[in-house]
Write a protein that holds these residues in place. Structure first.
Motif, PDB file in Angstrom:
ATOM      1  N   VAL A  99      30.216  73.507  51.451  1.00 28.63           N
ATOM      2  CA  VAL A  99      29.193  74.552  51.441  1.00 28.63           C
ATOM      3  C   VAL A  99      28.670  74.733  50.019  1.00 28.63           C
ATOM      4  N   GLY A 100      27.340  74.733  49.883  1.00 24.25           N
ATOM      5  CA  GLY A 100      26.729  74.856  48.563  1.00 24.25           C
ATOM      6  C   GLY A 100      26.352  73.507  47.962  1.00 24.25           C
ATOM      7  N   ARG A 101      26.718  72.436  48.628  1.00 16.56           N
ATOM      8  CA  ARG A 101      26.394  71.107  48.108  1.00 16.56           C
ATOM      9  C   ARG A 101      25.252  70.471  48.868  1.00 16.56           C
ATOM     10  N   ARG A 102      24.618  69.476  48.229  1.00 16.54           N
ATOM     11  CA  ARG A 102      23.695  68.601  48.953  1.00 16.54           C
ATOM     12  C   ARG A 102      24.521  67.605  49.753  1.00 16.54           C
ATOM     13  N   VAL A 103      24.157  67.454  51.015  1.00 15.60           N
ATOM     14  CA  VAL A 103      24.929  66.575  51.890  1.00 15.60           C
ATOM     15  C   VAL A 103      24.011  65.641  52.668  1.00 15.60           C
ATOM     16  N   ARG A 104      24.605  64.547  53.098  1.00 20.04           N
ATOM     17  CA  ARG A 104      23.946  63.671  54.074  1.00 20.04           C
ATOM     18  C   ARG A 104      24.928  63.505  55.215  1.00 20.04           C
ATOM     19  N   VAL A 105      24.529  63.942  56.410  1.00 18.62           N
ATOM     20  CA  VAL A 105      25.439  63.881  57.547  1.00 18.62           C
ATOM     21  C   VAL A 105      24.913  62.870  58.557  1.00 18.62           C
ATOM     22  N   ASP A 106      25.792  61.931  58.902  1.00 19.62           N
ATOM     23  CA  ASP A 106      25.459  60.915  59.890  1.00 19.62           C
ATOM     24  C   ASP A 106      25.873  61.478  61.248  1.00 19.62           C
ATOM     25  N   THR A 107      24.911  61.982  62.015  1.00 20.69           N
ATOM     26  CA  THR A 107      25.216  62.636  63.290  1.00 20.69           C
ATOM     27  C   THR A 107      24.804  61.715  64.445  1.00 20.69           C
ATOM     28  N   PRO A 108      25.322  61.992  65.652  1.00 21.88           N
ATOM     29  CA  PRO A 108      24.905  61.182  66.806  1.00 21.88           C
ATOM     30  C   PRO A 108      23.389  61.221  67.002  1.00 21.88           C
ATOM     31  N   GLY A 109      22.742  62.287  66.521  1.00 23.79           N
ATOM     32  CA  GLY A 109      21.295  62.401  66.695  1.00 23.79           C
ATOM     33  C   GLY A 109      20.495  61.886  65.508  1.00 23.79           C
ATOM     34  N   GLY A 110      21.171  61.306  64.515  1.00 22.43           N
ATOM     35  CA  GLY A 110      20.460  60.794  63.339  1.00 22.43           C
ATOM     36  C   GLY A 110      20.972  61.408  62.050  1.00 22.43           C
ATOM     37  N   ILE A 111      20.381  61.000  60.933  1.00 22.05           N
ATOM     38  CA  ILE A 111      20.812  61.482  59.619  1.00 22.05           C
ATOM     39  C   ILE A 111      20.197  62.850  59.345  1.00 22.05           C
ATOM     40  N   VAL A 112      21.025  63.780  58.880  1.00 19.44           N
ATOM     41  CA  VAL A 112      20.535  65.093  58.444  1.00 19.44           C
ATOM     42  C   VAL A 112      20.871  65.228  56.973  1.00 19.44           C
ATOM     43  N   GLU A 113      19.847  65.484  56.150  1.00 21.21           N
ATOM     44  CA  GLU A 113      20.091  65.599  54.709  1.00 21.21           C
ATOM     45  C   GLU A 113      19.537  66.919  54.208  1.00 21.21           C
ATOM     46  N   GLY A 114      20.289  67.583  53.331  1.00 19.63           N
ATOM     47  CA  GLY A 114      19.825  68.850  52.786  1.00 19.63           C
ATOM     48  C   GLY A 114      20.966  69.574  52.117  1.00 19.63           C
ATOM     49  N   GLU A 115      20.791  70.906  51.944  1.00 18.95           N
ATOM     50  CA  GLU A 115      21.857  71.690  51.336  1.00 18.95           C
ATOM     51  C   GLU A 115      22.701  72.341  52.431  1.00 18.95           C
ATOM     52  N   ALA A 116      24.017  72.157  52.338  1.00 14.98           N
ATOM     53  CA  ALA A 116      24.916  72.820  53.295  1.00 14.98           C
ATOM     54  C   ALA A 116      25.004  74.283  52.876  1.00 14.98           C
ATOM     55  N   VAL A 117      24.566  75.184  53.750  1.00 16.36           N
ATOM     56  CA  VAL A 117      24.517  76.600  53.353  1.00 16.36           C
ATOM     57  C   VAL A 117      25.598  77.441  54.017  1.00 16.36           C
ATOM     58  N   GLY A 118      26.297  76.884  55.001  1.00 19.12           N
ATOM     59  CA  GLY A 118      27.363  77.691  55.596  1.00 19.12           C
ATOM     60  C   GLY A 118      27.933  77.029  56.838  1.00 19.12           C
ATOM     61  N   ILE A 119      28.899  77.732  57.412  1.00 21.37           N
ATOM     62  CA  ILE A 119      29.516  77.255  58.648  1.00 21.37           C
ATOM     63  C   ILE A 119      29.298  78.343  59.688  1.00 21.37           C
ATOM     64  N   GLU A 120      29.125  77.930  60.940  1.00 19.64           N
ATOM     65  CA  GLU A 120      28.901  78.907  61.992  1.00 19.64           C
ATOM     66  C   GLU A 120      29.918  78.677  63.092  1.00 19.64           C
ATOM     67  N   PHE A 121      30.543  79.722  63.576  1.00 17.36           N
ATOM     68  CA  PHE A 121      31.487  79.607  64.678  1.00 17.36           C
ATOM     69  C   PHE A 121      30.830  78.862  65.830  1.00 17.36           C
ATOM     70  N   PRO A 122      31.506  77.928  66.504  1.00 19.64           N
ATOM     71  CA  PRO A 122      32.895  77.519  66.309  1.00 19.64           C
ATOM     72  C   PRO A 122      33.095  76.377  65.320  1.00 19.64           C
ATOM     73  N   GLY A 123      32.069  75.989  64.551  1.00 18.85           N
ATOM     74  CA  GLY A 123      32.341  74.927  63.578  1.00 18.85           C
ATOM     75  C   GLY A 123      31.119  74.144  63.142  1.00 18.85           C
ATOM     76  N   ALA A 124      29.922  74.658  63.459  1.00 18.91           N
ATOM     77  CA  ALA A 124      28.711  73.925  63.076  1.00 18.91           C
ATOM     78  C   ALA A 124      28.428  74.111  61.595  1.00 18.91           C
ATOM     79  N   LEU A 125      28.084  73.003  60.931  1.00 17.64           N
ATOM     80  CA  LEU A 125      27.649  73.066  59.537  1.00 17.64           C
ATOM     81  C   LEU A 125      26.150  73.364  59.550  1.00 17.64           C
ATOM     82  N   VAL A 126      25.747  74.393  58.804  1.00 13.76           N
ATOM     83  CA  VAL A 126      24.331  74.748  58.742  1.00 13.76           C
ATOM     84  C   VAL A 126      23.729  74.079  57.512  1.00 13.76           C
TER      85      VAL A 126
END
Ligand code: BT5
Length: 257
Positions: free
Chosen positions: A210-237
């Motif tokens: 959280v607070g970092r720039r991230v690149r996430v390889d998800t089943p739906g494609g690459i998501v790149e940006g700033e990780a701003v938080g976590i949301e129950f039950p575990g999603a990275l925003v």
């Protein structure tokens, strides 16, 4: 040293000197109706990471799989993985190793911020990963197996060299008492899962992502940006600059700002 048989822990211990995979053994026990049991092994010969990746498990690790039967929907399963990462992080910190968490399930130590040339792909050296598996209906899980693999008393040369792995032994310079580690993980996991929302908040406290720039390889494609938080039950925003994306599964890479 001997590991875990007669612990005073909130789970019954099913101990093996050597087993294929503690998760497979735990799934068998779960399928046979057991709950409140923790499978522990000194060595695994066929252990798995996520997406059927190989997990290196020589003797000296904390190879652990906990069977729980919560009254929870399958959608809440990620919170159990986060709770386990928090439990392991706390046990590592009590052993004097400054562990942090990379979303969703990696317990890491240190970082490579000092290395100018490379992005922080690993975000640090990996001490532990968690593999969670489940079975159940849409409304309620029948069982969950939450399996952390913690490199405890493992010499650096016995860890996968190219994977940026480390162990408690390598970080401390001396072995840990694995019985204490297993007991603390189980106590913390038990307490954390009694309040799953609190567990997700605790996760955020130890999160390095959280607070970092991230690149996430998800089943739906690459998501790149700033990780701003976590949301129950575990999603990275992730704030992509255009929208807030909630990522529920994938491999996360920490990027340089
Ligand atoms: C994980 O997968 O991080 C979950 C690992 C869960 C292992 C535990 S041990 C007890 C229980 N029983 C099992 O059979 N499994 C669980 P993933 O995020 O996919 O990471 C896997 C990657 O980590 C591999 O592709 C390697 O690059 C690297 N790796 C393999 N062994 C490692 C080790 N011992 N330490 C650090 N990294 C490792």
């Amino acid at each position: 040293e001997a590991i875990a048989y007669d612990l005073d822990a909130p789970f019954n211990i099913d101990y093996h000197d050597s087993v294929g995979s503690t998760n497979d053994r735990a799934r068998e026990l779960a399928g046979a109706g057991h709950a409140g049991v923790a499978v522990v092994a000194d060595e695994q010969t066929a252990s798995r990471g996520r997406l059927d990746r190989e997990w290196v498990s020589p003797p000296g690790g904390v190879w652990l799989s906990v069977v729980v039967r919560p009254e929870a929907p399958p959608a809440h399963a990620p919170a159990y993985t986060l709770a386990m990462a928090v439990a392991v992080t706390r046990a590592c910190r009590e052993a004097g190793v400054d562990a942090r968490i990379k979303w969703p399930n990696d317990v890491l130590v240190g970082d490579d911020e000092g290395d100018e040339a490379e992005p922080t792909e690993r975000g640090g050296r990996k001490l532990c990963g968690v593999l969670t598996e489940m079975e159940g209906e849409a409304e309620r899980v029948s069982w969950l197996v939450v399996g952390p693999g913690l490199n405890a008393n493992i010499a650096p040369e016995d860890l996968p060299a190219d994977a940026g792995a480390t162990s408690l032994l390598a970080e401390r310079g001396e072995p840990v008492d694995r019985r204490v580690i297993v007991q603390r993980i189980l106590e913390e996991f038990d307490a954390l899962t009694a309040d799953l929302r609190g567990a997700v908040d605790a996760w955020e406290e130890y999160a390095d992502t959280v607070g970092r720039r991230v690149r996430v390889d998800t089943p739906g494609g690459i998501v790149e940006g700033e990780a701003v938080g976590i949301e129950f039950p575990g999603a990275l925003v992730v704030d992509t600059g255009e929208e807030m994306v909630r990522v529920t599964a994938g491999d996360c890479e920490h990027l340089r700002p």
